[in-house]
Write an enzyme that holds these catalytic residues in place. Structure first.
Site, PDB file in Angstrom:
ATOM      1  N   ALA A 204       1.036  -1.483  -0.233  1.00  0.00           N
ATOM      2  CA  ALA A 204       0.294  -0.371  -0.139  1.00  0.00           C
ATOM      3  C   ALA A 204       1.332   1.582   0.050  1.00  0.00           C
ATOM      4  CB  ALA A 204      -0.703   0.534   1.475  1.00  0.00           C
TER       5      ALA A 204
ATOM      6  N   GLU B   9       7.595  -2.873   0.899  1.00  0.00           N
ATOM      7  CA  GLU B   9       6.705  -2.660   1.349  1.00  0.00           C
ATOM      8  C   GLU B   9       5.693  -1.255   1.319  1.00  0.00           C
ATOM      9  OE1 GLU B   9       4.722  -4.157   3.469  1.00  0.00           O
ATOM     10  OE2 GLU B   9       5.069  -6.083   3.501  1.00  0.00           O
ATOM     11  N   HIS B  10       4.813  -1.417   2.200  1.00  0.00           N
ATOM     12  CA  HIS B  10       4.183   0.000   2.595  1.00  0.00           C
ATOM     13  C   HIS B  10       4.692   1.338   2.520  1.00  0.00           C
ATOM     14  CE1 HIS B  10       3.742   0.314   6.952  1.00  0.00           C
ATOM     15  NE2 HIS B  10       3.924  -0.868   6.497  1.00  0.00           N
ATOM     16  N   ASP B  11       4.661   2.353   2.072  1.00  0.00           N
ATOM     17  CA  ASP B  11       5.451   3.566   1.932  1.00  0.00           C
ATOM     18  C   ASP B  11       6.490   3.793   1.307  1.00  0.00           C
ATOM     19  OD1 ASP B  11       2.726   4.952   2.854  1.00  0.00           O
ATOM     20  OD2 ASP B  11       2.683   3.395   5.058  1.00  0.00           O
TER      21      ASP B  11
ATOM     22  N   GLY C 256       8.378   1.961   4.296  1.00  0.00           N
ATOM     23  CA  GLY C 256       8.636   2.886   4.437  1.00  0.00           C
ATOM     24  C   GLY C 256      10.156   3.852   3.838  1.00  0.00           C
TER      25      GLY C 256
END
Ligand SMILES: CC(C)(COP(=O)(O)OP(=O)(O)OC[C@H]1O[C@@H](n2cnc3c(N)ncnc32)[C@H](O)[C@@H]1OP(=O)(O)O)[C@@H](O)C(=O)NCCC(=O)NCCS
Length: 212
Positions: free
Chosen positions: A121, A138-140, A158
């Protein structure tokens, strides 16, 4: 998904053949390769070699096709992609159908995402990038233009990879770490701290061995 589904692949080497497989499975009609090192009229995996870099400009006769630059070398991939764009050509985004993409992730033009890669995401992937087989973003995460993530590498949440950064096969980057522009993280390394621009780091934890 682009309305245009006709593709020309620039670079018929190993990565080019992997991109050919991904593109065919994703439903692209692949017209052939542009490759300066192969003879026009020859074939690579049942796909024609059309000619050399002189064909890159869309005005030379392929206005209905999009291009994808399938060259591992960061600078050359980005330079050829920019050349296509500045001369009016369209860059494709090629995503293998067995890759998993969050609907909130974004992927730039000229980027390929290969089989079994997962992009979670709100991850952002720039232009001219490679997310190789089985890599996890991974997300962000935020990947700038020209970045390459090697097979099986994991970018935790992140992570930021600046322009032309390279993450080797199986490497791991822990959450929130920033890899500087043009930096190289070796295969199997674990980055637990930011890496400055142009640094080459290897090992667990990753240590700088030289600068580009
Ligand atoms: C990190 C890397 C780019 C370094 O390449 P290089 O600059 O040519 O470096 P060298 O091979 O000269 O190695 C420099 C030192 O780092 C060590 N080293 C290199 N890669 C290493 C790695 N991945 N892990 C641990 N040590 C490594 C070498 O043993 C050498 O150590 P020494 O000085 O004690 O002898 C390369 O080894 C690498 O890991 N590339 C990843 C390729 C990849 O995953 N591609 C995926 C695309 S399909």
């Amino acid at each position: 998904m682009s309305p245009l589904r006709k593709l020309i692949i620039v670079g018929g080497g190993g990565h080019g053949r992997v991109v050919l497989d991904a593109a065919r499975l994703a439903g692209w009609q692949v017209a052939g390769f542009i490759d300066r090192d192969r003879t026009a009229g020859s074939e690579v995996n049942r796909c024609a070699v059309l000619g050399d870099d002189a064909l890159l400009e869309a005005r030379h006769g392929f206005p209905e096709f999009q291009f994808i630059v399938a060259i591992g070398d960061q600078r050359r991939r980005r330079a050829l992609g920019d050349r296509i764009r500045t001369t009016g050509g369209a860059l494709a985004t090629v995503v293998h159908p067995a890759a998993i993409l969050s609907e909130s992730a974004s992927i730039g033009p000229g980027t390929v995402v290969l089989a079994l890669a997962a992009i979670n995401a709100n991850a952002r992937i720039g232009a001219h990038c490679i997310v190789n087989t089985g890599a996890i973003v991974e997300h962000d995460c935020d990947l700038a233009d020209g970045v390459q993530i090697g097979p099986g590498a994991t970018l935790a949440a992140g992570v930021i990879v600046e322009a032309d950064g390279f993450v080797g096969a199986g490497a791991v980057v822990i959450p929130g770490v920033r890899l500087g522009a043009g930096s190289v993280l070796g295969a199997g390394a674990v980055a637990i701290a930011d890496l400055e621009a142009g640094a080459v780091a290897v090992g667990v934890p990753a240590r700088i061995v030289r600068r580009v």
